[in-house]
Every structure is written in structure tokens, then in C-alpha cells.
Write an enzyme that holds these catalytic residues in place. Structure first.
Site, PDB file in Angstrom:
ATOM      1  CG  ASP A  18       8.912   2.173  -4.375  1.00 40.13           C
ATOM      2  OD1 ASP A  18       9.162   2.144  -5.598  1.00 40.13           O
ATOM      3  OD2 ASP A  18       9.688   2.660  -3.533  1.00 40.13           O
ATOM      4  CG  HIS A  35       6.518  -2.283 -14.294  1.00 38.29           C
ATOM      5  ND1 HIS A  35       6.588  -1.608 -13.093  1.00 38.29           N
ATOM      6  CD2 HIS A  35       7.540  -1.811 -15.058  1.00 38.29           C
ATOM      7  CE1 HIS A  35       7.605  -0.753 -13.131  1.00 38.29           C
ATOM      8  NE2 HIS A  35       8.192  -0.864 -14.305  1.00 38.29           N
ATOM      9  CB  SER A  63       4.541   9.767  -9.995  1.00 41.64           C
ATOM     10  OG  SER A  63       5.794   9.727 -10.639  1.00 41.64           O
ATOM     11  CG  LEU A 129     -12.897  -0.291  -2.874  1.00 39.91           C
ATOM     12  CD1 LEU A 129     -12.325   0.266  -1.576  1.00 39.91           C
ATOM     13  CD2 LEU A 129     -12.065  -1.475  -3.366  1.00 39.91           C
ATOM     14  NE  ARG A 186       8.002   4.580  -1.261  1.00 41.09           N
ATOM     15  CZ  ARG A 186       8.449   5.627  -1.923  1.00 41.09           C
ATOM     16  NH1 ARG A 186       8.135   6.835  -1.507  1.00 41.09           N
ATOM     17  NH2 ARG A 186       9.192   5.483  -3.008  1.00 41.09           N
ATOM     18  CG  LEU A 193       4.259  11.238   2.212  1.00 39.76           C
ATOM     19  CD1 LEU A 193       3.646  12.548   2.688  1.00 39.76           C
ATOM     20  CD2 LEU A 193       3.160  10.210   1.962  1.00 39.76           C
TER      21      LEU A 193
END
Length: 247
Positions: A18, A35, A63, A129, A186, A193
Site C-alpha cells: 500500500d 506504481h 484487488s 519459494l 501492510r 485487511l
């Protein structure tokens, strides 16, 4: 492997990335520059997770609510995702990284869906990973889709309603086969959340950082892991110290 200062190594770390827009605004730059800087932070974070022996790293990339943003910003975000996969897929494959994508794939643009499927298929057999990319992801939607899948089985007689268990629900979630996150980080100072891994976060530890995602460094990652190592994870039971007192 993890530095010896850590007492407990998390198997699965999830990150809500964020603050890209605010990072850019502080510097008098367009949001798109935030970004773009964030993509390099993703690369660095994936490398760090691999170096530290973390087995699963989940990144909240886009999202299901992000479609509400201005069309130009959405277009730039999608372009960056495509560029990241095209430029980094071969390197991730060489590093034995497996890519897993979670989120609703219905009605995705064909070019985006093709890239996501290619990334998963190319890296399917890798064993280091696992990089989980949450794209077009919303946890309430994920849970609703799982419930609809179970309800259909009940309607068609393959399942009885009273046989539904948490394990059956987990098997229908996008994250089936992936352990729940031990730690959720975060950035940007927000402490919520935001519809991310609501079911899976039932016993996760949380670390909230004031720094914006483009400034998330290896040092900040290590600091979050150090905080996690000091947590007493009881999962509803007693701590080791309290259990010893009560024996």
C-alpha cells in the site's frame, strides 16, 4: 536461510503493498510513477524472501475493488503486471520460484489471463519459494464462490449440508493447498485487511509499517520478521510459559 537472530521463521508471509500513490504525491510525481517504483520493490522483496528461506510469499497486487480507480491508472497497473511477467518470468523460473495466482478469473481480459496461466504453467514444477499473486482478488468474493461451489454439490446430491467442515471450505478457496499466512505485513500506516485473506488470516500475526510500499526495503522486511519472531502464537491455547505453570 534466515539470519540466526530470528527465533521463529515464518513459512508464509503475505503483504498488502500500500501507498504507491501517496509515495508519488509526496515527491510531486504522478501516481503512475509510484506504481512503477513499486515493481522494483516487488523484485527486491521476492529476492529477499527467497534468500531468507520463506516458502510462501503472497502479494496483494490488484484487488477486485481496484477496477473503480480512474481508467488511466487501471490501464497502467495492468500494463505493469504484464511487463513484470514478461520480463521476470524467465528469471523467476531460473530461481526455482513457483507462481500461483489467486482471484476471480471470470471476465478477465484474454491477454491478462493468458499471461497468468503461462506464468503458472511454466513454473508449476518449481520447488523453492511459491510466489502467490493476488490479482482481481477480494476475500469476500472468494468465500462466496467457495460457498456457491459447496451449495451446488449439496443441490446435486454429492454432499450433505451437515457434512460441510472448515476443511471442506478451505479446499474450495483460491488458496487451497497453501498454508495460512503466519505473518501479514501492510505498508503505508493503514491498519486494516481491506478484504484480503479474511478466512486465512484467522491466526495470522500482523505488522503495520508507516513506510509506503516503494520504500519497503530488505531492512524493513527483516525488522518485520524480527517482530514476528517475538510473538507468542497460542492459536487459542496457552503460551508455553503458562502451560508449564499449569502442569
Amino acid at each position: 536461510m534466515l539470519e540466526t537472530s530470528f527465533l521463529t521463521a515464518p513459512e508464509h508471509v503475505a503483504i498488502i503493498m500500500d501507498g504507491n500513490g501517496r509515495w508519488a504525491k509526496q515527491r510531486g510525481l504522478p501516481r503512475t510513477m509510484g506504481h512503477r517504483r513499486a515493481v522494483e520493490t516487488v523484485r527486491q522483496t521476492v529476492r529477499t524472501a527467497g534468500d531468507l528461506g520463506i516458502k510462501y510469499l503472497t502479494l496483494f497486487a490488484f484487488s477486485s475493488e481496484n477496477w473503480r480507480r480512474p481508467e488511466a491508472e487501471v490501464s497502467d497497473l495492468l500494463g505493469l503486471l504484464k511487463a513484470f511477467i514478461r520480463s521476470d518470468l524467465a528469471e523467476l523460473h531460473r530461481q526455482n520460484v513457483r507462481i500461483r495466482v489467486i482471484g476471480d478469473r471470470v471476465n478477465l481480459r484474454s491477454d491478462i489471463l493468458k499471461l497468468l496461466l503461462e506464468a503458472e504453467e511454466t513454473t508449476r514444477a518449481n520447488t523453492a519459494l511459491t510466489l502467490v499473486i493476488a490479482f482481481n482478488y477480494g476475500s469476500r468474493d472468494e468465500i462466496a464462490r467457495a460457498m456457491m461451489s459447496l451449495a451446488k454439490d449439496v443441490e446435486e446430491g454429492r454432499l450433505r449440508a451437515h457434512d460441510i467442515t472448515p476443511a471442506l471450505i478451505e479446499a474450495r478457496l483460491d488458496t487451497a493447498g497453501i498454508p495460512d499466512p503466519d505473518l501479514i505485513i501492510r505498508t503505508s500506516g493503514e491498519e486494516r485487511l481491506s478484504n484480503f485473506l479474511l478466512w486465512q488470516a484467522a491466526y495470522s500475526e500482523f505488522v503495520f509499517l508507516p513506510e509506503f510500499w516503494p520504500d519497503f526495503s530488505r531492512e524493513l522486511f527483516l525488522s518485520a520478521l524480527e517482530k514476528f519472531a517475538l510473538r507468542d502464537r497460542r492459536f487459542g491455547g496457552l503460551s508455553a510459559q503458562a502451560a508449564a505453570v499449569n502442569t
